[in-house]
Enzyme design. Structure first.
Site, PDB file in Angstrom:
ATOM      1  N   ASP A 158      67.776  57.352  61.872  1.00  0.00           N
ATOM      2  CA  ASP A 158      67.669  55.999  61.598  1.00  0.00           C
ATOM      3  C   ASP A 158      69.091  55.324  61.296  1.00  0.00           C
ATOM      4  OD1 ASP A 158      66.422  53.814  59.982  1.00  0.00           O
ATOM      5  OD2 ASP A 158      66.615  54.645  58.154  1.00  0.00           O
ATOM      6  N   ARG A 214      63.268  58.753  68.447  1.00  0.00           N
ATOM      7  CA  ARG A 214      62.638  58.198  67.185  1.00  0.00           C
ATOM      8  C   ARG A 214      61.192  57.819  67.512  1.00  0.00           C
ATOM      9  NH1 ARG A 214      64.313  54.514  62.080  1.00  0.00           N
ATOM     10  NH2 ARG A 214      62.460  54.822  60.836  1.00  0.00           N
ATOM     11  N   ARG A 252      62.372  61.208  60.343  1.00  0.00           N
ATOM     12  CA  ARG A 252      62.904  60.569  61.592  1.00  0.00           C
ATOM     13  C   ARG A 252      64.069  61.453  62.146  1.00  0.00           C
ATOM     14  NH1 ARG A 252      64.167  56.525  58.044  1.00  0.00           N
ATOM     15  NH2 ARG A 252      61.804  56.056  57.633  1.00  0.00           N
ATOM     16  N   ASP A 310      70.774  51.922  59.865  1.00  0.00           N
ATOM     17  CA  ASP A 310      70.383  50.469  59.190  1.00  0.00           C
ATOM     18  C   ASP A 310      71.726  49.934  58.860  1.00  0.00           C
ATOM     19  OD1 ASP A 310      67.796  51.033  58.867  1.00  0.00           O
ATOM     20  OD2 ASP A 310      68.088  52.023  56.793  1.00  0.00           O
TER      21      ASP A 310
END
Ligand code: X6L
Ligand code: MG
Ligand code: MG
Length: 163
Positions: free
Chosen positions: A95, A83, A92, A97
């Site tokens: 990711d 990334r 991207r 989260d």
């Protein structure tokens, strides 16, 4: 043991391969004892709409890591998967989260849990409620499946079942 939910998104290169690598890396992380995945969904980009469609899923992990240790591992995996942070909300490779950590509400410099925008994002809510239909928002007490954003669209089942 702690239970955390993590959202994974990708919209560059071999998207399925990036999801697979991210899930495998989580499972191989010291202190992460179990990983369970939702189906894979193909989703229309939000935030910056002029970019490629995403693949998204949600994983549930059983972990001995603290929230900040888990955040560090997520960032390590993002970096290992190449990334590069250029455009905010832009394309991207991966990711990761943190959405939820037990039933906790956490506000630190670097981490907010529940993820502050998760209630507004169908690409998070739909895979989350597939994996955990009864899951309640630790702040509001409401089931995530009853959030209005569940109806928003732009999220279609791409590959049913766990990876
Ligand atoms: C106004 C302003 C309305 C900003 C929405 C929404 C910003 C979502 C960022 C927003 C706003 C985000 C993914 C994505 C991103 C993903 C899909 C973000 C961060 N990540 N779209 N957009 N999947 N479908 O994983 O979520 S950028
Ligand atoms: Mg994100
Ligand atoms: Mg992120």
């Amino acid at each position: 043991m702690n239970t955390a939910f993590i959202s994974i998104g990708t919209n560059m290169g071999d998207r399925q391969e990036y999801l697979q690598l991210a899930v495998t890396s989580l499972g191989a992380t010291e202190g992460i004892k179990s990983v369970e995945t939702s189906s894979i969904y193909e989703t229309t980009p939000v935030g910056v709409t002029d970019q490629a469609d995403f693949l998204n899923l949600v994983v549930c992990v059983g972990t001995e890591l603290t929230p900040l240790e888990l955040l560090n591992e997520c960032q390590r995996i993002e970096n290992e998967l190449g990334r590069v942070r250029t455009i905010r909300w832009g394309p991207r490779t991966a990711d990761l989260d943190i959405l939820l950590y037990n039933n906790e509400s956490i506000e630190s410099e670097t981490l907010s849990v529940p993820h502050p925008c998760m209630r507004e994002r169908a690409f998070v809510l739909i895979p989350l409620t597939e994996l955990a239909p009864e899951c309640l928002d630790p702040v509001t007490g409401r089931p995530f499946r009853e959030e209005p954003a569940m109806q928003e669209g732009g999220v279609k089942l791409w590959q049913p079942g766990k990876i």
